[in-house]
Enzyme design. Structure first.
Site, PDB file in Angstrom:
ATOM      1  N   HIS A 210     -20.294  -8.246  28.286  1.00  0.00           N
ATOM      2  CA  HIS A 210     -21.316  -7.873  29.146  1.00  0.00           C
ATOM      3  C   HIS A 210     -21.165  -6.430  29.571  1.00  0.00           C
ATOM      4  O   HIS A 210     -21.864  -5.632  29.835  1.00  0.00           O
ATOM      5  CB  HIS A 210     -21.521  -8.887  30.413  1.00  0.00           C
ATOM      6  CG  HIS A 210     -20.433  -8.916  31.441  1.00  0.00           C
ATOM      7  ND1 HIS A 210     -19.328  -9.492  31.149  1.00  0.00           N
ATOM      8  CD2 HIS A 210     -20.341  -8.354  32.809  1.00  0.00           C
ATOM      9  CE1 HIS A 210     -18.466  -9.468  32.063  1.00  0.00           C
ATOM     10  NE2 HIS A 210     -19.181  -8.473  33.082  1.00  0.00           N
ATOM     11  N   ASP A 211     -19.897  -6.241  29.911  1.00  0.00           N
ATOM     12  CA  ASP A 211     -19.578  -4.804  30.365  1.00  0.00           C
ATOM     13  C   ASP A 211     -18.855  -3.762  29.395  1.00  0.00           C
ATOM     14  O   ASP A 211     -18.261  -2.697  29.839  1.00  0.00           O
ATOM     15  CB  ASP A 211     -18.547  -4.916  31.517  1.00  0.00           C
ATOM     16  CG  ASP A 211     -19.195  -5.110  33.070  1.00  0.00           C
ATOM     17  OD1 ASP A 211     -20.342  -4.880  33.020  1.00  0.00           O
ATOM     18  OD2 ASP A 211     -18.506  -5.594  33.774  1.00  0.00           O
ATOM     19  N   LYS A 214     -19.118   0.051  29.537  1.00  0.00           N
ATOM     20  CA  LYS A 214     -18.283   0.748  30.676  1.00  0.00           C
ATOM     21  C   LYS A 214     -17.465   1.705  29.828  1.00  0.00           C
ATOM     22  O   LYS A 214     -16.673   2.546  30.522  1.00  0.00           O
ATOM     23  CB  LYS A 214     -17.660  -0.187  31.722  1.00  0.00           C
ATOM     24  CG  LYS A 214     -18.368  -0.721  32.878  1.00  0.00           C
ATOM     25  CD  LYS A 214     -17.659  -1.457  33.537  1.00  0.00           C
ATOM     26  CE  LYS A 214     -18.607  -1.999  34.779  1.00  0.00           C
ATOM     27  NZ  LYS A 214     -18.041  -2.874  35.729  1.00  0.00           N
ATOM     28  N   HIS A 269     -27.960  -7.764  32.043  1.00  0.00           N
ATOM     29  CA  HIS A 269     -27.214  -8.535  33.052  1.00  0.00           C
ATOM     30  C   HIS A 269     -27.213  -8.208  34.587  1.00  0.00           C
ATOM     31  O   HIS A 269     -26.557  -8.710  35.509  1.00  0.00           O
ATOM     32  CB  HIS A 269     -25.741  -8.941  32.857  1.00  0.00           C
ATOM     33  CG  HIS A 269     -24.632  -7.663  32.611  1.00  0.00           C
ATOM     34  ND1 HIS A 269     -24.647  -6.710  31.728  1.00  0.00           N
ATOM     35  CD2 HIS A 269     -23.816  -7.245  33.518  1.00  0.00           C
ATOM     36  CE1 HIS A 269     -23.731  -5.777  32.007  1.00  0.00           C
ATOM     37  NE2 HIS A 269     -23.396  -6.033  33.211  1.00  0.00           N
ATOM     38  N   HIS A 270     -27.801  -6.900  34.570  1.00  0.00           N
ATOM     39  CA  HIS A 270     -28.087  -6.515  36.194  1.00  0.00           C
ATOM     40  C   HIS A 270     -29.486  -6.277  36.327  1.00  0.00           C
ATOM     41  O   HIS A 270     -29.750  -5.695  37.289  1.00  0.00           O
ATOM     42  CB  HIS A 270     -27.608  -5.053  36.133  1.00  0.00           C
ATOM     43  CG  HIS A 270     -26.269  -4.780  36.184  1.00  0.00           C
ATOM     44  ND1 HIS A 270     -25.337  -5.398  37.412  1.00  0.00           N
ATOM     45  CD2 HIS A 270     -25.181  -4.474  35.567  1.00  0.00           C
ATOM     46  CE1 HIS A 270     -24.138  -5.118  37.287  1.00  0.00           C
ATOM     47  NE2 HIS A 270     -23.726  -4.790  36.215  1.00  0.00           N
TER      48      HIS A 270
END
Lengths: 376, 115
Positions: A210-211, A214, A269-270
């Site tokens: 998900h991240d 980043k 997801h945000h």
């Protein structure tokens, strides 16, 4: 499904000790024998030793719980139960026999017992059962090999991103594990999402990614101890779209269902259930359920972990904050699931390990693989 | 009395039983064990309480046991009682029970005389 063993184990269920003795005498030179004198006892033994027992011989007319009730209960408890059941009875009514077959009994042995016939029936079914187990074992080991590599690569890739963020990789495991728990609770609570077995097995795995966007966020923003400026926050938010772009640009795997789901989780997801999230402001179930699940898991783990900009909140406080709408707006069904799971979450978090997640996933795959041939 | 004589006395075929169960020692042991089997007592209790289900279950089990042990007439009479109580309590249940009781008594008396 244990390793191959020297002697197979047969459970004889009959309320009459004389009948059990006759069957045991016919079988005990080749097989190990367990005995149950009623249906309830049989279920207890199967519950405890279902991986060891190779065949169940089941009498039908018994006081309290009869053979039909035992079969029904077995079907209810273990959808993929693969212990063959042979019924034994003095019953000659054909409807009775057909009913037992429909409930999953493989064969029927009529009294009076004849040693040669009982042996032949039991030996044949045992041979079939062992062959099936052997094939399942081969298939399982191949599936394990294949999935072990996939899991390893995803874990390594997502951990690289996490390390840059000053995390130990625990966050990924937590999010995966909590996503998995929420997903299975969601399946208990509703069938409105029509998820396939494949999707169910993919969601906790893609949660790890998900991240991944980043990786593009400058180090000083990613690890800033204080509040973000508006400009920094805007940059931080791009990790969703960057992750999405990264994964959608993998031309070689365009249309791969796993990758497609991963792109959704990265990008959305945000998002918030009320439409006030980012990057697209999707509302309600326009947000894919995979991303909604990861979103709840991500927020919970962020709250209960120490970060460079905050202390860890307690499990109870974190739940209160999420339920109270302080950390976003979530699907009410997912909040219900989170609430149902509240007593199990802390223990799960303490036990998060790569192996545990991997094993759960593998068991599920094996169960799905083995389930199909047993639906009579 | 030998086991063969016991079977002859109830008009049953010992050799048929031996051909099915193979183990001669086991047959003697099982026949002696039948002496203590609780199903007949349960059948009598069922009769007293007029409990159809209890009579059905007990007579069904006695039928199965008698078939296994080769007690031909006991199996036949228990089977009739079993059918008479399968779905409802038939009128002739008491008479059918008496027939089972008669066969049961014969078998019990003979077991007492076994060597």
């Amino acid at each position: 499904m244990g390793a191959e063993k020297e002697r197979q184990l047969i459970l004889i269920t009959d309320d009459s000790d004389i009948n059990r003795m006759i069957l045991a005498d016919m079988l005990e030179d080749t097989y190990d024998i367990l005995e149950a004198d009623c249906g309830k006892k049989a279920l207890e033994i199967i519950d405890e030793r279902k991986d060891d027992i190779d065949i169940v011989l089941l009498d039908f007319v018994m006081p309290e719980m009869d053979g039909f009730q035992v079969l029904t209960e077995l079907n209810r408890r273990w959808k993929s139960m693969d212990i063959p059941v042979i019924m034994i009875s003095a019953e000659s009514d054909q409807n009775f026999i057909v009913k037992a077959y429909k409930l999953g009994a493989l064969d029927y042995i009529c009294r009076p017992f004849n040693a040669a016939i009982v042996r032949h029936r039991v030996d044949s079914i045992m041979k079939m059962h062992l062959k099936e187990q052997h094939l399942a074992r081969i298939a399982t080991s191949q599936i394990m090999d294949k999935h072990a590599n996939t899991h390893m690569m995803i874990y390594i890739l997502s951990s690289i991103v996490e390390f840059r963020n000053g995390e130990s990789g625990q966050h990924i495991l937590h999010v995966q594990n909590l996503t998995d728990m929420l997903l299975h609770e969601l399946l208990n609570v509703t069938d409105k999402y029509h998820l396939t077995d494949e999707e169910i097995s993919m969601i906790p795995t893609v949660a790890a990614l998900h991240d991944v966007g980043k990786i593009s966020i400058p180090y000083h923003i990613l690890n800033k101890p204080g509040r973000f400026t508006q400009e920094e926050f805007e940059i931080m938010k791009t990790h969703t779209t960057v992750g999405y772009d990264m994964l959608t640009s993998v031309e070689a795997y365009r249309d791969n269902p796993f990758l497609t789901m991963a792109t959704q989780v990265c990008r959305w997801h945000h998002e918030r259930y009320d439409g006030k999230g980012y990057p697209d402001g999707l509302v309600g179930d326009d947000i894919p359920i995979s991303a909604q699940l990861v979103s709840v898991a991500d927020v919970y783990d962020a709250l209960t972990s120490e970060r460079c900009y905050k202390q860890a909140y307690s499990h109870e406080k974190a739940l209160d904050m999420i339920m109270g709408g302080e950390c976003g707006a979530f699907n009410p069904l997912l909040l219900e699931c989170l609430n149902n799971l509240k007593d199990d979450i802390p223990e799960m978090m303490n036990n998060s390990s790569v192996d545990a997640i991997f094993q759960k996933d593998i068991y599920r795959i094996i169960e799905n693989t083995l389930r199909a041939p047993h639906q009579y | 009395m030998t086991i063969e004589e016991l079977y002859a006395a109830i008009d049953s075929d010992y050799n048929e039983v031996l051909s099915r169960l193979i183990n001669a020692t086991l047959i003697v042991r099982l026949v002696k064990l039948y002496k203590n089997d609780a199903n007949y007592a349960s059948l009598c209790a069922g009769m007293e309480e007029r409990d159809r289900e209890k009579i059905f279950t007990a007579s069904h089990t006695i039928k199965g046991l008698a078939l296994n042990l080769g007690f031909k007439d006991l199996a036949a009479t228990a089977a009739e009682l079993c059918e008479a109580t399968r779905n409802s309590y038939a009128e002739n249940v008491p008479a059918l029970f008496e027939a089972v009781a008669g066969e049961q008594k014969k078998v019990m008396d003979l077991i007492d005389q076994l060597d």
